[in-house]
Motif scaffolding. Structure first.
Motif, PDB file in Angstrom:
ATOM      1  N   TYR A  42      -6.958  -1.426   4.880  1.00 57.35           N
ATOM      2  CA  TYR A  42      -6.421  -0.463   5.838  1.00 57.35           C
ATOM      3  C   TYR A  42      -7.573   0.390   6.353  1.00 57.35           C
ATOM      4  O   TYR A  42      -8.313   0.977   5.577  1.00 57.35           O
ATOM      5  N   ASP A  79       0.435   7.289   6.105  1.00 57.99           N
ATOM      6  CA  ASP A  79      -0.973   6.917   5.937  1.00 57.99           C
ATOM      7  C   ASP A  79      -1.311   6.676   4.469  1.00 57.99           C
ATOM      8  O   ASP A  79      -1.942   5.676   4.133  1.00 57.99           O
ATOM      9  N   HIS A  80      -0.875   7.562   3.598  1.00 59.36           N
ATOM     10  CA  HIS A  80      -1.171   7.404   2.161  1.00 59.36           C
ATOM     11  C   HIS A  80      -0.470   6.179   1.575  1.00 59.36           C
ATOM     12  O   HIS A  80      -0.997   5.519   0.693  1.00 59.36           O
ATOM     13  N   SER A  85      -2.544   3.188   2.714  1.00 60.77           N
ATOM     14  CA  SER A  85      -3.802   3.162   1.983  1.00 60.77           C
ATOM     15  C   SER A  85      -3.599   2.681   0.545  1.00 60.77           C
ATOM     16  O   SER A  85      -4.381   1.879   0.029  1.00 60.77           O
ATOM     17  N   VAL A 131      -6.763   8.092   6.303  1.00 63.47           N
ATOM     18  CA  VAL A 131      -7.633   7.043   6.840  1.00 63.47           C
ATOM     19  C   VAL A 131      -7.658   7.135   8.360  1.00 63.47           C
ATOM     20  O   VAL A 131      -8.719   7.121   8.980  1.00 63.47           O
TER      21      VAL A 131
END
Length: 145
Positions: A100, A89-90, A93, A135
């Motif tokens: 995103y 996820d990071h 992002s 996110v």
């Protein structure tokens, strides 16, 4: 026919998608102009909303998730009891910024991560909340077979 933003906007989502697919298949400079125009003005959206797998943003998500680093991060997150998406996820992002989290990008990311995890011998067992600061809000949890 010379395609313009306005002419493409006037098309139904299905016709836009067909135009995009045909332009990708043709691969000429004129076809690339159509693709660029559609991407620049965010005109490539499926009839139900969201972006098709062929959209450049989804392609970038897929590249990140299928990268060695992305696959490793998904497996490590799962092995630590987190959703596999918590590992990437990071990364998504950082690479995509505000792109995103909209246009069903988190859904696509989850779908693509599920493919990667299945290929790695993991099985989806349930959904779990994502860690604070991600996110994506929920994602699939995978366990080794």
């Amino acid at each position: 026919m010379q395609w313009t933003k306005e002419k493409i906007e006037a098309l139904s989502p299905e016709r836009r998608e067909a135009l995009f697919d045909n332009a990708r298949a043709k691969g000429s400079p004129e076809a690339q102009q159509i693709i660029d125009l559609m991407v620049e003005h965010d005109l490539l959206v499926r009839s139900g909303g969201g972006l098709p797998r062929e959209h450049p943003i989804i392609q970038e998500i897929e590249e990140i998730i299928r990268s060695d680093e992305g696959r490793k991060a998904g497996k490590e997150a799962s092995d630590q009891g987190l959703p596999a998406m918590a590992g990437v996820d990071h990364m998504l992002s950082a690479a995509l910024g505000s792109k995103y989290g909209t246009g069903d990008t988190t859904s696509w990311a989850g779908t693509l991560m599920a493919e990667v995890m299945a290929d790695a011998g993991y099985v989806q067992t349930r959904k779990k909340p994502m860690p604070v600061g991600c996110v994506a809000k929920t994602a699939a949890f995978f366990e080794r077979r």
